[in-house]
Design a protein around this motif. Sequence first.
Motif, PDB file in Angstrom:
ATOM      1  N   PRO A 122       9.741  -7.258 -12.644  1.00 19.83           N
ATOM      2  CA  PRO A 122       9.345  -8.542 -13.236  1.00 19.83           C
ATOM      3  C   PRO A 122       9.748  -9.767 -12.421  1.00 19.83           C
ATOM      4  CG  PRO A 122      11.187  -7.580 -14.445  1.00 19.83           C
ATOM      5  CD  PRO A 122      10.713  -6.532 -13.486  1.00 19.83           C
ATOM      6  N   ASP A 123      10.798  -9.663 -11.605  1.00 16.36           N
ATOM      7  CA  ASP A 123      11.249 -10.815 -10.827  1.00 16.36           C
ATOM      8  C   ASP A 123      10.207 -11.227  -9.793  1.00 16.36           C
ATOM      9  OD1 ASP A 123      13.578 -10.816 -12.242  1.00 16.36           O
ATOM     10  OD2 ASP A 123      14.839 -10.070 -10.601  1.00 16.36           O
ATOM     11  N   HIS A 124      10.104 -12.523  -9.560  1.00 12.12           N
ATOM     12  CA  HIS A 124       9.121 -13.088  -8.634  1.00 12.12           C
ATOM     13  C   HIS A 124       9.136 -12.407  -7.271  1.00 12.12           C
ATOM     14  CE1 HIS A 124       7.765 -16.044  -5.554  1.00 12.12           C
ATOM     15  NE2 HIS A 124       6.870 -16.385  -6.465  1.00 12.12           N
ATOM     16  N   HIS A 125      10.316 -12.107  -6.750  1.00 14.17           N
ATOM     17  CA  HIS A 125      10.386 -11.355  -5.491  1.00 14.17           C
ATOM     18  C   HIS A 125      11.696 -10.589  -5.376  1.00 14.17           C
ATOM     19  CE1 HIS A 125      11.991 -15.409  -4.546  1.00 14.17           C
ATOM     20  NE2 HIS A 125      12.750 -14.822  -3.638  1.00 14.17           N
ATOM     21  N   SER A 126      11.552  -9.389  -4.842  1.00 12.76           N
ATOM     22  CA  SER A 126      12.701  -8.593  -4.427  1.00 12.76           C
ATOM     23  C   SER A 126      12.758  -8.482  -2.911  1.00 12.76           C
ATOM     24  CB  SER A 126      12.630  -7.190  -5.038  1.00 12.76           C
ATOM     25  OG  SER A 126      12.683  -7.242  -6.445  1.00 12.76           O
ATOM     26  N   ALA A 127      11.608  -8.710  -2.270  1.00 11.84           N
ATOM     27  CA  ALA A 127      11.523  -8.729  -0.812  1.00 11.84           C
ATOM     28  C   ALA A 127      10.645  -9.896  -0.406  1.00 11.84           C
ATOM     29  CB  ALA A 127      10.937  -7.423  -0.285  1.00 11.84           C
ATOM     30  N   ASN A 128      11.066 -10.644   0.593  1.00 13.86           N
ATOM     31  CA  ASN A 128      10.204 -11.663   1.166  1.00 13.86           C
ATOM     32  C   ASN A 128      10.387 -11.685   2.671  1.00 13.86           C
ATOM     33  OD1 ASN A 128      12.690 -12.661   0.018  1.00 13.86           O
ATOM     34  ND2 ASN A 128      12.099 -14.740   0.517  1.00 13.86           N
ATOM     35  N   PHE A 129       9.302 -12.063   3.357  1.00 13.84           N
ATOM     36  CA  PHE A 129       9.258 -11.955   4.809  1.00 13.84           C
ATOM     37  C   PHE A 129       8.717 -13.235   5.418  1.00 13.84           C
ATOM     38  CE2 PHE A 129       9.028  -7.657   3.199  1.00 13.84           C
ATOM     39  CZ  PHE A 129       9.947  -6.987   3.998  1.00 13.84           C
ATOM     40  N   MET A 130       9.388 -13.667   6.491  1.00  9.53           N
ATOM     41  CA  MET A 130       8.975 -14.842   7.245  1.00  9.53           C
ATOM     42  C   MET A 130       8.529 -14.390   8.636  1.00  9.53           C
ATOM     43  SD  MET A 130      11.125 -18.282   8.308  1.00  9.53           S
ATOM     44  CE  MET A 130      11.182 -18.951   6.642  1.00  9.53           C
ATOM     45  N   GLN A 131       7.304 -14.770   9.005  1.00  6.57           N
ATOM     46  CA  GLN A 131       6.800 -14.370  10.315  1.00  6.57           C
ATOM     47  C   GLN A 131       7.526 -15.135  11.411  1.00  6.57           C
ATOM     48  OE1 GLN A 131       2.745 -13.175  10.858  1.00  6.57           O
ATOM     49  NE2 GLN A 131       2.469 -14.651  12.528  1.00  6.57           N
ATOM     50  N   GLU A 139       0.802  -1.222   0.000  1.00  3.68           N
ATOM     51  CA  GLU A 139       0.000   0.000   0.000  1.00  3.68           C
ATOM     52  C   GLU A 139       0.836   1.275   0.000  1.00  3.68           C
ATOM     53  OE1 GLU A 139      -2.523  -0.567   3.376  1.00  3.68           O
ATOM     54  OE2 GLU A 139      -3.197  -2.530   2.612  1.00  3.68           O
ATOM     55  N   LEU A 140       2.003   1.228   0.653  1.00  2.00           N
ATOM     56  CA  LEU A 140       2.832   2.432   0.700  1.00  2.00           C
ATOM     57  C   LEU A 140       3.840   2.477  -0.437  1.00  2.00           C
ATOM     58  CD1 LEU A 140       3.043   4.858   2.795  1.00  2.00           C
ATOM     59  CD2 LEU A 140       5.227   3.823   3.419  1.00  2.00           C
ATOM     60  N   LEU A 141       4.422   1.323  -0.800  1.00  2.59           N
ATOM     61  CA  LEU A 141       5.548   1.299  -1.721  1.00  2.59           C
ATOM     62  C   LEU A 141       5.251   0.613  -3.052  1.00  2.59           C
ATOM     63  CD1 LEU A 141       8.408   0.551   0.835  1.00  2.59           C
ATOM     64  CD2 LEU A 141       7.593   2.770   0.007  1.00  2.59           C
ATOM     65  N   GLY A 142       4.012   0.157  -3.272  1.00  3.32           N
ATOM     66  CA  GLY A 142       3.613  -0.330  -4.584  1.00  3.32           C
ATOM     67  C   GLY A 142       4.054  -1.719  -4.949  1.00  3.32           C
ATOM     68  N   PHE A 143       4.466  -2.534  -3.973  1.00  2.00           N
ATOM     69  CA  PHE A 143       4.841  -3.913  -4.277  1.00  2.00           C
ATOM     70  C   PHE A 143       3.603  -4.728  -4.646  1.00  2.00           C
ATOM     71  CE2 PHE A 143       8.646  -2.482  -2.416  1.00  2.00           C
ATOM     72  CZ  PHE A 143       9.657  -3.404  -2.618  1.00  2.00           C
ATOM     73  N   ARG A 144       3.824  -5.823  -5.385  1.00  2.00           N
ATOM     74  CA  ARG A 144       2.756  -6.746  -5.744  1.00  2.00           C
ATOM     75  C   ARG A 144       3.015  -8.105  -5.096  1.00  2.00           C
ATOM     76  NH1 ARG A 144       5.352  -3.408  -8.846  1.00  2.00           N
ATOM     77  NH2 ARG A 144       5.781  -4.838 -10.565  1.00  2.00           N
ATOM     78  N   TRP A 145       1.924  -8.763  -4.770  1.00  2.00           N
ATOM     79  CA  TRP A 145       2.012 -10.078  -4.139  1.00  2.00           C
ATOM     80  C   TRP A 145       2.340 -11.148  -5.179  1.00  2.00           C
ATOM     81  CZ3 TRP A 145      -1.874 -14.113  -4.608  1.00  2.00           C
ATOM     82  CH2 TRP A 145      -1.665 -15.201  -3.747  1.00  2.00           C
ATOM     83  N   SER A 146       3.310 -12.015  -4.877  1.00  3.52           N
ATOM     84  CA  SER A 146       3.700 -13.089  -5.785  1.00  3.52           C
ATOM     85  C   SER A 146       3.289 -14.465  -5.295  1.00  3.52           C
ATOM     86  CB  SER A 146       5.221 -13.073  -6.014  1.00  3.52           C
ATOM     87  OG  SER A 146       5.602 -11.963  -6.789  1.00  3.52           O
ATOM     88  N   ASP A 147       3.558 -14.775  -4.036  1.00  2.00           N
ATOM     89  CA  ASP A 147       3.230 -16.084  -3.478  1.00  2.00           C
ATOM     90  C   ASP A 147       3.263 -15.990  -1.966  1.00  2.00           C
ATOM     91  OD1 ASP A 147       2.740 -18.072  -5.528  1.00  2.00           O
ATOM     92  OD2 ASP A 147       4.862 -17.970  -6.067  1.00  2.00           O
ATOM     93  N   THR A 148       2.609 -16.942  -1.317  1.00  2.00           N
ATOM     94  CA  THR A 148       2.719 -17.137   0.126  1.00  2.00           C
ATOM     95  C   THR A 148       2.878 -18.628   0.385  1.00  2.00           C
ATOM     96  OG1 THR A 148       1.291 -15.231   0.582  1.00  2.00           O
ATOM     97  CG2 THR A 148       1.604 -16.791   2.377  1.00  2.00           C
ATOM     98  N   ILE A 149       3.707 -18.979   1.349  1.00  2.00           N
ATOM     99  CA  ILE A 149       3.809 -20.365   1.805  1.00  2.00           C
ATOM    100  C   ILE A 149       3.122 -20.454   3.161  1.00  2.00           C
ATOM    101  CG2 ILE A 149       5.347 -22.239   2.502  1.00  2.00           C
ATOM    102  CD1 ILE A 149       7.426 -21.173   0.580  1.00  2.00           C
ATOM    103  N   GLY A 150       2.096 -21.307   3.242  1.00  2.00           N
ATOM    104  CA  GLY A 150       1.352 -21.452   4.479  1.00  2.00           C
ATOM    105  C   GLY A 150       0.789 -20.115   4.921  1.00  2.00           C
ATOM    106  N   ASP A 151       1.003 -19.813   6.190  1.00  2.00           N
ATOM    107  CA  ASP A 151       0.577 -18.523   6.724  1.00  2.00           C
ATOM    108  C   ASP A 151       1.756 -17.754   7.314  1.00  2.00           C
ATOM    109  OD1 ASP A 151       1.116 -20.058   8.933  1.00  2.00           O
ATOM    110  OD2 ASP A 151      -0.815 -19.716   9.932  1.00  2.00           O
ATOM    111  N   PHE A 210       2.880 -15.845 -14.267  1.00  2.00           N
ATOM    112  CA  PHE A 210       4.316 -15.888 -14.502  1.00  2.00           C
ATOM    113  C   PHE A 210       4.620 -16.444 -15.884  1.00  2.00           C
ATOM    114  CE2 PHE A 210       3.787 -15.991  -9.892  1.00  2.00           C
ATOM    115  CZ  PHE A 210       4.600 -14.914  -9.539  1.00  2.00           C
ATOM    116  N   ASP A 211       5.725 -16.001 -16.449  1.00  2.00           N
ATOM    117  CA  ASP A 211       6.140 -16.508 -17.749  1.00  2.00           C
ATOM    118  C   ASP A 211       6.259 -18.030 -17.683  1.00  2.00           C
ATOM    119  OD1 ASP A 211       6.286 -13.856 -18.472  1.00  2.00           O
ATOM    120  OD2 ASP A 211       8.452 -13.727 -18.267  1.00  2.00           O
ATOM    121  N   PRO A 212       5.729 -18.751 -18.671  1.00  2.00           N
ATOM    122  CA  PRO A 212       5.650 -20.215 -18.567  1.00  2.00           C
ATOM    123  C   PRO A 212       7.013 -20.889 -18.533  1.00  2.00           C
ATOM    124  CG  PRO A 212       5.050 -19.461 -20.771  1.00  2.00           C
ATOM    125  CD  PRO A 212       5.156 -18.236 -19.921  1.00  2.00           C
ATOM    126  N   ARG A 213       7.116 -21.888 -17.683  1.00  2.00           N
ATOM    127  CA  ARG A 213       8.318 -22.708 -17.559  1.00  2.00           C
ATOM    128  C   ARG A 213       7.877 -24.169 -17.476  1.00  2.00           C
ATOM    129  NH1 ARG A 213       9.875 -18.463 -18.861  1.00  2.00           N
ATOM    130  NH2 ARG A 213      11.435 -17.113 -17.875  1.00  2.00           N
TER     131      ARG A 213
END
Length: 309
Positions: free
Chosen positions: A188-197, A167-179, A273-276
Amino acid sequence: MTDHTEGTAHRTAPAAEVEKLGYVGFQTPDLDELVHYYTHILDFSLVERSSDAAYLTTGFDHHSVVLERSAEGARARSFVGWEIKDSLDDAERRIRERGYTTERRKDIAPGSPDTLIVVEPGSGTPLHLYEQIDTTSTPVSWLRPTKLGHVAAFTPALSDIQGFYEELLGFRWSDTIGDFFVFLRCGPDHHSANFMQSSKFRDMHHIAYEARDLNHLQMLLDHLAANDHRLEWGPGRHGAGHNIFTYHRDPAGNVVELFTQLDTISNEAKGHFDPRPWHEDAPQYPKTWQADVIAANKWGPLNPALLEH
């Protein structure tokens, strides 16, 4: 698995639009040791060096990694630099309108002419927002990673940090593992930032540098082995992001990922995502993965130490 529209519905315009991960800061009591690792093991180019700091790069930007001497011990991800599309004046105004305190500096580092600072909630990590930093002439190297790929961190409140970045910096959601593990992209890259609770850990989980292909990754791994740096996990292929990964530790104990073949989205309007050939779905949309071995490593075993949260 959730619908692929998660994280995009009812999205409001961000206060600033981040488009690139620029640099990451590290504090260390032994500056010479980390400078040697980055210049001799990862073959980064040393752009500037003083008695208390070093500025290193993988490419044309003045710095991708900043190392600072600290008598208080080592700290990874002491600050993170993000390049934005907006003017800093507009970004500063909009961020303040949303209730965040900002700081503006033109002396924060060599090569950084104007920087807007906002503090990341939960961690207190300063985020450096900038329109551009100086470029530098970097010697050609076949060994050096192609770029700083992403930085992963622990957070006490996953939904709060995801909301902040979207909401503040314009990132888009790519994936989540569990909760407990979310992946966010700013290009374009799948993630530039990821966070683990985590309620147990703080600061950085790992930092990642990209190899251009499998041959380059092999070259880097052979160079690590020749210099007595052993892998802790990998090679393997993650499910979320599908990158081929390896993990080792730098001399300060920070976890470093060397990777290749990360998923990309070249057309945001299509949303997949681009097909693989190794994708589970066709097309592969952002989704929530079950917290199992496939999400972490399609090729082999887990590494509990690196997945502990």
